[in-house]
Design a protein around this motif. Sequence first.
Motif: not given
Ligand SMILES: *Cc1c(COP(=O)(O)O)cnc(C)c1O
Length: 356
Positions: A53-55, A79-80, A82, A151, A153-154, A174, A179, A186
């Motif tokens: 995962s992204g986390t 932010t999210f 995570a 980060d 992820c986005q 992420s 996404k 993933g």
């Molecule tokens: C989605 C997201 C994450 C975490 O990703 P996961 O795959 O859901 O664990 C972390 N940071 C940001 C900014 C995200 O949008």
Amino acid sequence: MIPISKPYIGEEEKKAVLEVMDSGMLVQGPRVAKLEERFAQLCGVKHAIATSSGTTALHVALLANGIGEGDEVITSPFTFIASANSILYAGAKPVFVDVDEETFNLSPALVEKAITPRTKAIMPVHLFGYVCDMDALQAIAEKHGLKIIEDACQAVAASYNGKMAGSFGTAAFSLYATKNIMTGEGGMITTNDDAVADQCRLLRAHGMRRRYYHEQIGYNYRLSDLHAAIGLAQMDRLAGFNEKRKANAAYFNTHIESVAIPKVKAGYDHVWHQYTIRMDGGRDRDAAVKQLTEAGVGTGIFYPVPAHQQDYMREIVGDVSLPVAERIAQEVISLPVHPMLSLDDVGKIVAEVNKL
Ligand SMILES: *Cc1c(COP(=O)(O)O)cnc(C)c1O
């Protein structure tokens, strides 16, 4: 209802998963390696390491850069969760710094002010697909000897002055279902640093290089070949997906008149993971969301409570005042901008938003 997000699952994705099933190799098979290779190429870096995962990508990225107990990591409150949680998993303390009103991203001037002798890293969050001001942040990191953990992820395939998200330090992406490209669940780490990449690979799989000989503690954060197969099919669609997002955002930018729209500075290639308007000046957001929902336009609030104001986080970081993040958390509404929107959908979204 036009949904706020909608993953694309085509014939290629389905076929790719069935092929893995037929091959009998469900876990770290050839598709994980192939997906890593394609990601490294995309970001123009030496190494990509797939995770669950992204986390978990963020967690491993921090550990592999030596972040741990007693360290501080400066990050965004907007932010999210995570982003901040991964810092806590590593045993370090998140230090939240306010964001820029226009970009929603970390404000470099405030980052520099927040540096203490304990600061080990900066975690810029490329929120909504808009890369942070990395020239300024990299200059600060170099001056103070700090690591950069993006980060991203986005922000898959976003860039800044021709430099790709994921190429500024160690980065986490992420591949979650909503996404810009996805594998269901993933993640991916990118880096140019050989030693960091080696650590990431060890941490991802129980510290194991030779089978059942464990060099150090690690985790099971692996991505499966089933997921990677979906990811490879999505990789082929990535450029088209992001073009569609950009076209949708460009249409919104030129046609929405009733509310504050996102502005993008020169030199930034925004990939529009979210298109986020603001009900600023004390306008009623709840009423706007209700009106859009009733008209069949899905919305998302990313994010209603900044990380430093979550109850459990308050106990860790104390009372912190971050006025910009706190205000915009009350104002933002994200609109559907994903590549599955039809021209009719895009027109309808504009028409309904202009009625606000
Ligand atoms: C989605 C997201 C994450 C975490 O990703 P996961 O795959 O859901 O664990 C972390 N940071 C940001 C900014 C995200 O949008």
